[in-house]
Motif scaffolding. Structure first.
Motif, PDB file in Angstrom:
ATOM      1  N   MET A 191     -38.131 -12.786   1.820  1.00 43.55           N
ATOM      2  CA  MET A 191     -39.078 -12.450   0.772  1.00 43.55           C
ATOM      3  C   MET A 191     -38.319 -12.045  -0.468  1.00 43.55           C
ATOM      4  SD  MET A 191     -42.222  -9.852   0.868  1.00 43.55           S
ATOM      5  CE  MET A 191     -43.168  -9.614  -0.604  1.00 43.55           C
ATOM      6  N   GLU A 192     -38.880 -12.332  -1.624  1.00 45.78           N
ATOM      7  CA  GLU A 192     -38.221 -12.037  -2.879  1.00 45.78           C
ATOM      8  C   GLU A 192     -38.744 -10.742  -3.455  1.00 45.78           C
ATOM      9  OE1 GLU A 192     -39.156 -15.566  -5.034  1.00 45.78           O
ATOM     10  OE2 GLU A 192     -37.567 -16.697  -4.083  1.00 45.78           O
ATOM     11  N   GLY A 193     -37.887 -10.087  -4.207  1.00 42.23           N
ATOM     12  CA  GLY A 193     -38.276  -8.864  -4.890  1.00 42.23           C
ATOM     13  C   GLY A 193     -39.042  -9.185  -6.157  1.00 42.23           C
ATOM     14  N   PRO A 194     -39.464  -8.149  -6.909  1.00 46.29           N
ATOM     15  CA  PRO A 194     -40.257  -8.347  -8.114  1.00 46.29           C
ATOM     16  C   PRO A 194     -39.545  -9.176  -9.174  1.00 46.29           C
ATOM     17  CG  PRO A 194     -40.144  -6.010  -7.537  1.00 46.29           C
ATOM     18  CD  PRO A 194     -39.262  -6.746  -6.591  1.00 46.29           C
ATOM     19  N   ASN A 195     -38.218  -9.205  -9.146  1.00 50.40           N
ATOM     20  CA  ASN A 195     -37.481  -9.981 -10.143  1.00 50.40           C
ATOM     21  C   ASN A 195     -37.125 -11.368  -9.609  1.00 50.40           C
ATOM     22  OD1 ASN A 195     -35.609  -9.245  -8.265  1.00 50.40           O
ATOM     23  ND2 ASN A 195     -34.229  -8.213  -9.678  1.00 50.40           N
ATOM     24  N   THR A 196     -37.826 -11.835  -8.576  1.00 51.80           N
ATOM     25  CA  THR A 196     -37.678 -13.144  -7.932  1.00 51.80           C
ATOM     26  C   THR A 196     -36.329 -13.339  -7.245  1.00 51.80           C
ATOM     27  OG1 THR A 196     -36.920 -14.405  -9.852  1.00 51.80           O
ATOM     28  CG2 THR A 196     -39.321 -14.189  -9.567  1.00 51.80           C
ATOM     29  N   GLN A 197     -35.560 -12.320  -7.119  1.00 50.67           N
ATOM     30  CA  GLN A 197     -34.301 -12.362  -6.376  1.00 50.67           C
ATOM     31  C   GLN A 197     -34.528 -11.747  -5.002  1.00 50.67           C
ATOM     32  OE1 GLN A 197     -31.394 -13.734  -7.571  1.00 50.67           O
ATOM     33  NE2 GLN A 197     -32.666 -14.364  -9.289  1.00 50.67           N
ATOM     34  N   PRO A 198     -33.718 -12.132  -4.007  1.00 49.89           N
ATOM     35  CA  PRO A 198     -33.841 -11.457  -2.713  1.00 49.89           C
ATOM     36  C   PRO A 198     -33.577  -9.958  -2.875  1.00 49.89           C
ATOM     37  CG  PRO A 198     -32.416 -13.381  -2.534  1.00 49.89           C
ATOM     38  CD  PRO A 198     -32.695 -13.169  -3.998  1.00 49.89           C
ATOM     39  N   ILE A 199     -34.237  -9.174  -2.072  1.00 48.39           N
ATOM     40  CA  ILE A 199     -34.003  -7.732  -2.073  1.00 48.39           C
ATOM     41  C   ILE A 199     -32.570  -7.491  -1.604  1.00 48.39           C
ATOM     42  CG2 ILE A 199     -34.651  -5.548  -0.973  1.00 48.39           C
ATOM     43  CD1 ILE A 199     -37.521  -6.718  -0.753  1.00 48.39           C
ATOM     44  N   ARG A 200     -31.839  -6.660  -2.364  1.00 43.04           N
ATOM     45  CA  ARG A 200     -30.448  -6.337  -2.022  1.00 43.04           C
ATOM     46  C   ARG A 200     -30.402  -4.948  -1.396  1.00 43.04           C
ATOM     47  NH1 ARG A 200     -26.245  -9.132  -3.751  1.00 43.04           N
ATOM     48  NH2 ARG A 200     -24.904  -7.349  -4.178  1.00 43.04           N
ATOM     49  N   VAL A 201     -29.867  -4.888  -0.185  1.00 39.72           N
ATOM     50  CA  VAL A 201     -29.791  -3.633   0.564  1.00 39.72           C
ATOM     51  C   VAL A 201     -28.341  -3.373   0.951  1.00 39.72           C
ATOM     52  CG1 VAL A 201     -30.596  -2.376   2.597  1.00 39.72           C
ATOM     53  CG2 VAL A 201     -32.092  -4.082   1.535  1.00 39.72           C
ATOM     54  N   MET A 202     -27.881  -2.167   0.682  1.00 44.53           N
ATOM     55  CA  MET A 202     -26.587  -1.737   1.186  1.00 44.53           C
ATOM     56  C   MET A 202     -26.841  -0.734   2.299  1.00 44.53           C
ATOM     57  SD  MET A 202     -23.361   0.026  -0.716  1.00 44.53           S
ATOM     58  CE  MET A 202     -22.875  -1.553  -1.405  1.00 44.53           C
ATOM     59  N   ILE A 203     -26.175  -0.935   3.421  1.00 41.44           N
ATOM     60  CA  ILE A 203     -26.299  -0.011   4.547  1.00 41.44           C
ATOM     61  C   ILE A 203     -24.946   0.643   4.757  1.00 41.44           C
ATOM     62  CG2 ILE A 203     -26.815   0.233   6.989  1.00 41.44           C
ATOM     63  CD1 ILE A 203     -28.620  -2.193   6.761  1.00 41.44           C
ATOM     64  N   ALA A 204     -24.968   1.969   4.894  1.00 41.98           N
ATOM     65  CA  ALA A 204     -23.718   2.722   4.979  1.00 41.98           C
ATOM     66  C   ALA A 204     -23.743   3.727   6.112  1.00 41.98           C
ATOM     67  CB  ALA A 204     -23.483   3.455   3.653  1.00 41.98           C
ATOM     68  N   ALA A 215     -21.978   5.680  -3.046  1.00 46.42           N
ATOM     69  CA  ALA A 215     -22.728   5.679  -4.311  1.00 46.42           C
ATOM     70  C   ALA A 215     -22.116   4.689  -5.298  1.00 46.42           C
ATOM     71  CB  ALA A 215     -22.770   7.086  -4.902  1.00 46.42           C
ATOM     72  N   LEU A 216     -20.808   4.695  -5.425  1.00 44.43           N
ATOM     73  CA  LEU A 216     -20.141   3.776  -6.349  1.00 44.43           C
ATOM     74  C   LEU A 216     -20.387   2.325  -5.945  1.00 44.43           C
ATOM     75  CD1 LEU A 216     -18.289   3.322  -8.771  1.00 44.43           C
ATOM     76  CD2 LEU A 216     -16.338   3.515  -7.209  1.00 44.43           C
ATOM     77  N   ALA A 217     -20.261   2.028  -4.666  1.00 44.77           N
ATOM     78  CA  ALA A 217     -20.485   0.656  -4.190  1.00 44.77           C
ATOM     79  C   ALA A 217     -21.923   0.218  -4.435  1.00 44.77           C
ATOM     80  CB  ALA A 217     -20.138   0.554  -2.709  1.00 44.77           C
ATOM     81  N   ALA A 218     -22.886   1.105  -4.210  1.00 50.84           N
ATOM     82  CA  ALA A 218     -24.300   0.757  -4.422  1.00 50.84           C
ATOM     83  C   ALA A 218     -24.557   0.399  -5.882  1.00 50.84           C
ATOM     84  CB  ALA A 218     -25.198   1.908  -3.984  1.00 50.84           C
ATOM     85  N   VAL A 219     -23.978   1.157  -6.799  1.00 49.52           N
ATOM     86  CA  VAL A 219     -24.146   0.872  -8.232  1.00 49.52           C
ATOM     87  C   VAL A 219     -23.431  -0.423  -8.602  1.00 49.52           C
ATOM     88  CG1 VAL A 219     -23.602   1.695 -10.566  1.00 49.52           C
ATOM     89  CG2 VAL A 219     -24.549   3.282  -8.856  1.00 49.52           C
ATOM     90  N   GLN A 220     -22.188  -0.581  -8.140  1.00 51.40           N
ATOM     91  CA  GLN A 220     -21.421  -1.790  -8.463  1.00 51.40           C
ATOM     92  C   GLN A 220     -22.079  -3.044  -7.912  1.00 51.40           C
ATOM     93  OE1 GLN A 220     -17.513  -0.847  -6.908  1.00 51.40           O
ATOM     94  NE2 GLN A 220     -16.829  -0.079  -8.884  1.00 51.40           N
ATOM     95  N   GLU A 221     -22.665  -2.952  -6.734  1.00 55.66           N
ATOM     96  CA  GLU A 221     -23.311  -4.113  -6.107  1.00 55.66           C
ATOM     97  C   GLU A 221     -24.743  -4.325  -6.598  1.00 55.66           C
ATOM     98  OE1 GLU A 221     -22.089  -6.424  -4.224  1.00 55.66           O
ATOM     99  OE2 GLU A 221     -20.130  -5.568  -3.772  1.00 55.66           O
ATOM    100  N   ASP A 222     -25.233  -3.420  -7.443  1.00 54.48           N
ATOM    101  CA  ASP A 222     -26.568  -3.524  -8.036  1.00 54.48           C
ATOM    102  C   ASP A 222     -27.637  -3.711  -6.957  1.00 54.48           C
ATOM    103  OD1 ASP A 222     -28.379  -3.492 -10.154  1.00 54.48           O
ATOM    104  OD2 ASP A 222     -28.319  -5.676 -10.369  1.00 54.48           O
ATOM    105  N   VAL A 223     -27.602  -2.837  -5.943  1.00 57.17           N
ATOM    106  CA  VAL A 223     -28.564  -2.954  -4.851  1.00 57.17           C
ATOM    107  C   VAL A 223     -29.904  -2.340  -5.235  1.00 57.17           C
ATOM    108  CG1 VAL A 223     -26.773  -3.039  -3.083  1.00 57.17           C
ATOM    109  CG2 VAL A 223     -27.795  -0.838  -3.682  1.00 57.17           C
ATOM    110  N   ASP A 224     -30.939  -2.815  -4.573  1.00 57.09           N
ATOM    111  CA  ASP A 224     -32.273  -2.246  -4.727  1.00 57.09           C
ATOM    112  C   ASP A 224     -32.419  -0.997  -3.863  1.00 57.09           C
ATOM    113  OD1 ASP A 224     -33.583  -4.373  -6.376  1.00 57.09           O
ATOM    114  OD2 ASP A 224     -33.048  -5.598  -4.637  1.00 57.09           O
ATOM    115  N   ILE A 225     -31.795  -1.047  -2.674  1.00 60.84           N
ATOM    116  CA  ILE A 225     -31.950   0.015  -1.682  1.00 60.84           C
ATOM    117  C   ILE A 225     -30.593   0.355  -1.082  1.00 60.84           C
ATOM    118  CG2 ILE A 225     -32.979   0.616   0.561  1.00 60.84           C
ATOM    119  CD1 ILE A 225     -35.235  -1.435  -0.205  1.00 60.84           C
ATOM    120  N   LEU A 226     -30.346   1.653  -0.948  1.00 57.84           N
ATOM    121  CA  LEU A 226     -29.175   2.151  -0.234  1.00 57.84           C
ATOM    122  C   LEU A 226     -29.669   2.842   1.022  1.00 57.84           C
ATOM    123  CD1 LEU A 226     -26.239   2.963   0.228  1.00 57.84           C
ATOM    124  CD2 LEU A 226     -26.599   4.870  -1.375  1.00 57.84           C
ATOM    125  N   GLY A 227     -29.347   2.269   2.170  1.00 61.12           N
ATOM    126  CA  GLY A 227     -29.736   2.858   3.440  1.00 61.12           C
ATOM    127  C   GLY A 227     -28.546   3.556   4.063  1.00 61.12           C
TER     128      GLY A 227
END
Length: 139
Positions: free
Chosen positions: A1-14, A52-64
């Motif tokens: 499923m795509e996010g509101p900006n038509t891109q796949p939702i980006r999730v970082m899991i840590a 936190a740095l990786a989540a910002v650099q990777e421009d994720v939607d969600i950090l889990g």
């Protein structure tokens, strides 16, 4: 499923801290990938600063962040603070793992978007991620 900006939702899991168990987090990552999301897994033993740095650099939607060690009341406030300081306040922070109900309520009060405990079914995790991105809207 795509996010509101038509891109796949980006999730970082840590996995933050000394917790060395990652079977569950790998299952969650596979489940989210199977649902069409871009998933980045940081691996074990990360610091709040690295995550936190990786989540910002990777421009994720969600950090889990998966916590089984009992350190949630230290880890989550620190990650939220770091994200705010790095212009990452639009990243939804989600917690997973094992934690007492009183900590869940306090973490939500502090700004954690969702807490998904160890017995949350995979489809409910997928639906939660989609809902969080939809509620946030375009970035």
């Amino acid at each position: 499923m795509e996010g509101p900006n038509t891109q796949p939702i980006r999730v970082m899991i840590a996995k933050v801290g000394l917790d060395g168990h990652d079977r569950g987090v790998k299952i969650v990552a596979r489940c989210l990938r199977d649902a069409g999301m871009d998933v980045i897994y940081t691996g074990l033993h990360r610091t709040p600063e690295e995550v936190a740095l990786a989540a910002v650099q990777e421009d994720v939607d969600i950090l889990g962040i998966s916590i089984l060690s009992g350190a949630q009341m230290t880890v989550f406030p620190r990650v939220l603070e770091l994200l705010r300081g790095q212009h990452g306040s639009d990243i939804a922070v989600v917690g997973g793992g094992v934690m007492p109900d009183e900590d869940v309520a306090e973490l939500k009060r502090l700004g954690v978007s969702e807490i998904l405990l160890q017995d949350t079914p995979p489809q409910a995790i997928v639906e939660s991620m989609r809902r969080l991105v939809q509620e946030r809207g375009p970035r």
